[in-house]
Design an enzyme around this catalytic site. Structure first.
Site, PDB file in Angstrom:
ATOM      1  N   CYS A 394       2.819  -2.429 -10.291  1.00  0.00           N
ATOM      2  CA  CYS A 394       2.637  -1.628  -9.090  1.00  0.00           C
ATOM      3  C   CYS A 394       2.809  -2.392  -7.787  1.00  0.00           C
ATOM      4  O   CYS A 394       2.991  -1.783  -6.756  1.00  0.00           O
ATOM      5  CB  CYS A 394       1.261  -0.988  -9.105  1.00  0.00           C
ATOM      6  SG  CYS A 394      -0.041  -2.209  -9.111  1.00  0.00           S
ATOM      7  N   ALA A 395       2.683  -3.711  -7.823  1.00  0.00           N
ATOM      8  CA  ALA A 395       2.690  -4.448  -6.562  1.00  0.00           C
ATOM      9  C   ALA A 395       3.969  -4.180  -5.796  1.00  0.00           C
ATOM     10  O   ALA A 395       5.029  -4.096  -6.411  1.00  0.00           O
ATOM     11  CB  ALA A 395       2.524  -5.941  -6.838  1.00  0.00           C
ATOM     12  N   PRO A 396       3.966  -4.091  -4.484  1.00  0.00           N
ATOM     13  CA  PRO A 396       2.830  -4.159  -3.588  1.00  0.00           C
ATOM     14  C   PRO A 396       2.117  -2.826  -3.350  1.00  0.00           C
ATOM     15  O   PRO A 396       1.321  -2.730  -2.454  1.00  0.00           O
ATOM     16  CB  PRO A 396       3.460  -4.637  -2.289  1.00  0.00           C
ATOM     17  CG  PRO A 396       4.815  -4.043  -2.320  1.00  0.00           C
ATOM     18  CD  PRO A 396       5.235  -3.975  -3.749  1.00  0.00           C
ATOM     19  N   GLY A 398       3.584   0.419  -2.979  1.00  0.00           N
ATOM     20  CA  GLY A 398       4.250   1.505  -2.294  1.00  0.00           C
ATOM     21  C   GLY A 398       4.433   2.717  -3.171  1.00  0.00           C
ATOM     22  O   GLY A 398       4.161   3.851  -2.797  1.00  0.00           O
ATOM     23  N   LYS A 399       4.888   2.474  -4.394  1.00  0.00           N
ATOM     24  CA  LYS A 399       5.116   3.609  -5.278  1.00  0.00           C
ATOM     25  C   LYS A 399       3.800   4.223  -5.714  1.00  0.00           C
ATOM     26  O   LYS A 399       3.685   5.435  -5.857  1.00  0.00           O
ATOM     27  CB  LYS A 399       5.920   3.160  -6.492  1.00  0.00           C
ATOM     28  CG  LYS A 399       7.270   2.609  -6.114  1.00  0.00           C
ATOM     29  CD  LYS A 399       8.109   2.373  -7.353  1.00  0.00           C
ATOM     30  CE  LYS A 399       9.447   1.748  -6.990  1.00  0.00           C
ATOM     31  NZ  LYS A 399       9.322   0.356  -6.565  1.00  0.00           N
ATOM     32  N   ASP A 417      -0.808  -4.625 -12.447  1.00  0.00           N
ATOM     33  CA  ASP A 417       0.216  -5.622 -12.195  1.00  0.00           C
ATOM     34  C   ASP A 417      -0.219  -6.922 -12.825  1.00  0.00           C
ATOM     35  O   ASP A 417      -1.415  -7.201 -12.930  1.00  0.00           O
ATOM     36  CB  ASP A 417       0.443  -5.811 -10.684  1.00  0.00           C
ATOM     37  CG  ASP A 417       1.783  -6.452 -10.424  1.00  0.00           C
ATOM     38  OD1 ASP A 417       2.773  -5.706 -10.291  1.00  0.00           O
ATOM     39  OD2 ASP A 417       1.857  -7.690 -10.378  1.00  0.00           O
ATOM     40  N   CYS A 518      15.356  -2.829  -9.735  1.00  0.00           N
ATOM     41  CA  CYS A 518      16.141  -3.006  -8.530  1.00  0.00           C
ATOM     42  C   CYS A 518      17.308  -3.923  -8.826  1.00  0.00           C
ATOM     43  O   CYS A 518      17.632  -4.822  -8.053  1.00  0.00           O
ATOM     44  CB  CYS A 518      15.286  -3.572  -7.410  1.00  0.00           C
ATOM     45  SG  CYS A 518      14.446  -5.079  -7.851  1.00  0.00           S
TER      46      CYS A 518
END
Lengths: 814, 186
Positions: A394-396, A398-399, A417, A518
């Site tokens: 999950c970091a940082p 946003g999602k 995370d 990504c």
């Protein structure tokens, strides 16, 4: 009173006679300074030059004398004067670079009181620097002059220099031939080739010269073996850039524009090196990119990576509305716009007079700075209220916060995370944004279903090589190589399987999983998704994003499941957002498919197979093929397979040899590709086997298998990569393959011979369960995944592998 | 993670209740914060921090082992080594609506306050009537965004009289700490 104005006497314009002659101490000293070679690309200050000249004078008077006398008489005449200047300047420049002068690109600043010719001549002069002592200075000077102007500048067509240029060019050519590889071959090639040819043409048609240059350049594409040596000198970026454009233009219309005798691969090779130099990429990554993109797109992609993407932010609808936020920010002096019609909460910031990450609105949690492509996976996940959602990496945050705002702070989110440092920012962001339904934990994602499972939806934003965010982190260009990509792919596969197991397929509102990275590499994206399809009871569903490029269903030698078309790829140069890949799965059954045990117990057959395989493998010709396979494997582009194989090998010993056979067999044996733990080992083997056979291709033995696999009629991802995953189980099932063989044979696609067969074998990985198999649709030609249906119990028809398979398969199958 | 003990609960609520801006008594606190329309909430203690979380979430979090659990719901504050309770800025959202005494500051002074500076008279926009000196206040921006906690340095009457460079609100906590003191939040 001064001089009387005399209208009849005209003032001389331009530099006077003396001006030419007196260029200043530096130019005078240049005569004494050593030729280009001595002070390699070192620009000396004026004092340094004087000192160097003194040194030279002291040490080598003889040779210098030659030059100076030669030079001295020259200043007397205008043309000579020029050449003198030319002579001198080149020397100075010599060390600096042949590069600078090349092609009329940057002119070295200093000492060019006069013409560009001098600069251009530097090329020639530089080249000839070494020859200073030996040559006749006059001739040299003239030569340089001519060579330079010929080579680089269309602008410089000077009628007067034509003849001397031509002469000079020829002389230079001769000299260079004599000198051999003293200087960068590339440079010399260019100049040599260009000077003689372009010289005469130059005057006539500058435009033609441009094209001529293009053509001329091709010859240099094929420098002699010493091409690499050119790296000894700092490259001239402008020249490299121009060369890139030229080569791309040639390759676009290769038939007509190619240079005779030069192959396409030479051009590509040259282009690759140039791109690596110009954009500072490592060789591995550039090779991968060249596989992914056609040439025109490749350059666009590389260019897009040099520029940062626009800043985007996401409104936090828990605290404010987009309209209000936009208004507040505009009042502060931020220039922004809505992101696009696909997003209701996104804003793109063009510029801002206040730091966008520190406004009171930001601190009050009204918005979150987030990349546009990071909003997409959450939109694809579409979490509903009162659901249980897991965000594995999950970091940082946003999602996670986007999920929370879509759920309106209802339900539960477990944000996990593995990196403790980055968890702090998660906690900070969640508190800031007013998210109250989230638990933050610090586990390795692979532990997941064990800790807690049964989630309605899962989001997995897997750690990746980051090749999609090169614009944010240019270090990726050089520090990623094969091992990194494979390691990432391996981790991603494990995480994805854990994530799938954490989803509750019987959830009333959910049962979905979104996998995203990504990265733009096929090894981390399609391959991983395909692996999961084979191993678990999941299927791909449309993401709900109506833009973006579809994922690949085949890539080079790999073949993926056709539903991979529903995945989405995003690129910086086409969508103006970070490179991204998104895939959405639906889990339709909570059971975990066994690896290829075919109709019998999942594990046992596999295990049984293994020993059988081993036994059979050894005697089989596979053994012989093994080395071949090994070699192939090593050669294989799919390095990813390697790690898998390696492990498998150890486990399965036979896998190596058996690969070819196994592939065939395995596919047969385990219709249910999903590898259970037990199977995992086997599948691994199979995978290897499968992959290897693929590699081997040549193995005839395998061809029968391939055919059988084809039969499978399950499109199965033909690509060997799949093979590895599924292959392993498949391999194990290779015994069963025998049984399947009859089926296979029925459908042998015929074309599966040799390579195809191998491929098929690889593809055979029956991983995907029957449902998938059906989904896969018709086997695509030879390549179609040779998914073997559940291993039938019939003894496989004796195929080429008969000797091998029969022995092994029969006992196992029956 | 464990529920708060009686002692701890008492200490915490006393702090909140007494925290100057808030018009809550202990009893009210308990009621309003625990029984919310969308479910029962509770306070839990984990690693010396107090978390305010709904029961549903707490049940799920119980599955997570203590050393792996980082945070749940909203952190209200933490207990110091000497068992005093320290309120964090993260509790602002819950407590701000209960504030009786508020101070609004001008846009120009927002940045300064968010950096941890005190509020000067020149930055003061509005202030609740009848604010006595050294009264706890909640600081808002002119757009009614809560910015943090403070203590009034001057009573409302005095604020009108002092010169522009005098401090009127002492800074205690502000939302800029999300960025400045990220580490202390966990």
């Amino acid at each position: 009173m001064g001089r009387k104005l005399d209208p009849t006497k005209k003032e001389k314009r331009g530099p006077g006679r003396k001006a030419r002659k007196q260029k200043g101490a530096e130019t005078e000293l240049a005569r004494f300074l050593p030729a280009a070679g001595d002070e390699n690309s070192k620009r000396l200050s004026s004092r340094a030059r004087k000192r160097a000249a003194k040194r030279k004078l002291g040490s080598a008077e003889g040779p210098k004398m030659n030059k100076s006398p030669g030079a001295k008489p020259l200043p007397g005449k205008l043309p000579k004067g020029i050449s003198a200047g030319v002579v001198q300047t080149p020397r100075k420049k010599g060390p600096q670079s042949f590069l600078n002068t090349a092609r009329g690109k940057k002119r070295p600043a200093p000492t060019h009181s006069s013409e560009e010719e001098e600069e251009s001549e530097e090329d020639g002069v530089g080249n000839q620097g070494d020859l200073w002592g030996s040559e006749d200075s006059d001739a040299d000077m003239r030569d340089d002059y001519g060579a330079d102007s010929n080579s680089e500048n269309e602008d410089e067509d000077e009628g007067e220099e034509l003849l001397p240029i031509e002469r000079a060019a020829q002389k230079q050519k001769a000299q260079e031939a004599v000198a051999g590889g003293q200087w960068i071959e590339e440079e010399t090639d260019e100049e040599e080739e260009i000077s003689p040819e372009s010289g005469p043409k130059k005057d006539d048609e500058p435009d033609g010269g441009l094209q001529i240059n293009v053509d001329e350049e091709e010859p240099f594409v094929l420098p002699p073996a010493g091409e690499m040596e050119q790296d000894a000198q700092p490259p001239d970026l402008q020249r490299v850039h121009k060369r890139i454009q030229d080569i791309v233009a040639v390759l676009r219309d290769f038939g007509t524009q190619r240079e005779e005798g030069r192959s396409r691969s030479e051009y590509l090779h040259r282009l690759r090196k140039d791109l690596a130099i110009y954009y500072s990429y490592g060789d591995f990554l550039l090779g991968k990119l060249m596989d992914l993109f056609p040439l025109s797109e490749l350059v666009e992609f590389l260019e897009a990576n040099e520029v940062p993407r626009p800043i985007t932010l996401r409104t936090n609808t828990l605290k404010t509305r987009r309209r209000d936020l936009a208004q507040a920010l505009i009042n502060r002096g931020v220039n922004l716009d809505p992101l696009g019609k696909w997003s209701k909460t996104g804003l793109v910031v063009y510029d801002s007079s206040v730091p966008i990450g520190a406004t009171p609105e930001y601190l009050a949690g009204h918005y979150m700075l987030q990349g546009a492509s990071s909003m997409l996976p959450v939109m694809a996940l579409a979490p509903q209220e009162h659901e249980r959602v897991l965000d594995m990496c999950c970091a940082p945050g946003g999602k996670t916060s986007y999920i929370a705002q879509l759920m309106k702070n209802t339900g539960v989110i477990l944000a996990n995370d593995a990196n403790a440092e980055r968890l702090k920012s998660v906690v900070g962001n969640l508190h800031r944004l007013g998210v109250t339904n989230t638990i933050v934990s610090h586990y390795d994602g692979r532990q997941f279903p064990k800790v807690v499972g049964g989630f309605d939806r899962v989001l997995l934003d897997a750690p990746c090589s980051g090749t999609g965010i090169i614009s944010k982190d240019p270090a990726v260009k050089t520090n990623k190589d094969e091992k990194d990509v494979l390691r990432c792919a391996h981790l991603q596969k494990e995480l994805l399987l854990s994530a799938i197991d954490s989803v509750n397929a019987t959830s009333k509102t959910g049962g979905y999983l979104v996998y995203c990275t990504c990265s733009i590499m096929v090894e981390e994206n399609e391959w991983v998704v395909d692996y999961a399809l084979k191993k678990r009871n999941v299927r791909l569903v449309p993401t709900g994003l109506d833009f973006g490029q579809e994922g690949f269903t085949r890539f080079r030698e790999r073949r993926f499941h056709p539903t991979l078309r529903s995945t989405r790829r995003f690129y910086p140069h086409t969508h103006n957002m970070d490179g991204f890949f998104i895939a959405k799965f639906k889990k339709f059954s909570n059971s975990i498919p066994q690896s290829q045990t075919g109709d019998s117990a999942a594990s046992t057959p596999a295990e049984v197979d293994l020993p059988d395989l081993k036994a059979q493998v050894t005697p089989k010709p596979e053994n012989s093929s093994q080395p071949a396979k090994r070699a192939r494997v090593a050669v294989k582009a799919k390095q990813q397979l390697h790690p898998k194989k390696a492990t498998f090998r150890k486990q399965n010993g036979v896998s190596k040899g058996a690969d070819s056979e196994l592939s065939a067999l395995s596919s047969v044996t385990k219709a249910r590709a999903s590898s259970k733990l037990q199977d995992s080992s086997q599948p691994a083997v199979k995978a290897e086997v499968i992959t290897e056979p693929k590699v081997l291709g040549k193995l005839k033995q395998q061809s029968p298998k391939l055919q059988s696999s084809k039969k499978a009629a399950f499109p199965k991802h033909s690509a060997p990569p799949k093979g590895t995953d599924t292959a392993a189980p498949a391999m194990l099932s290779s015994r069963t393959q025998a049984t399947l063989k009859p089926e296979d044979r029925a459908q042998p696609l015929g074309d599966a011979k040799g390579a195809e067969k191998v491929k098929q074998q690889l593809s055979e990985q029956p991983f995907k369960k029957a449902p998938f198999q059906k989904e896969n649709g018709t086997p695509k030609g030879t390549k179609t995944s040779t998914m073997f249906p559940l291993s039938s119990s019939q003894p496989p028809p004796a195929k080429r592998r008969k000797s091998q398979s029969r022995g092994s398969s029969q006992p196992l199958l029956s | 993670m464990r529920p708060l003990t009686e002692e701890e609960t008492r200490v915490m609520f006393e702090k909140i209740a007494k925290y100057p801006p808030f018009a809550l008594s202990i009893g009210e606190n308990l009621q309003l914060l625990v029984d919310r329309p969308d479910g029962t909430y509770c306070f839990r203690l984990h690693n010396d921090r107090v978390y305010y979380v709904s029961e549903k979430i707490m049940k799920l979090a119980a599955n997570i082992s203590g050393d792996k659990l980082v945070s749940l719901g909203t952190c209200f504050g933490k207990f110091t080594k000497t068992h005093k309770f320290r309120l964090h800025i993260t509790a602002l959202d819950y407590l701000a609506p209960y504030a009786k005494y508020k101070v609004w500051i001008k846009p120009g002074a927002e940045q300064s306050f968010l950096y941890g500076n005190h509020v000067l008279k020149s930055g003061l926009g509005r202030i609740t009537e009848n604010t006595s000196q050294y009264q706890g206040v909640v600081v808002y921006s002119m757009a009614d965004i809560p910015l943090g906690f403070g203590v009034a340095a001057k009573s409302t009457q005095d604020c009108r009289k002092v010169d522009p460079m005098a401090i009127v609100v002492f800074h205690q906590a502000d939302i800029g700490e999300y960025v400045r003191h990220e580490e202390t939040l966990t």
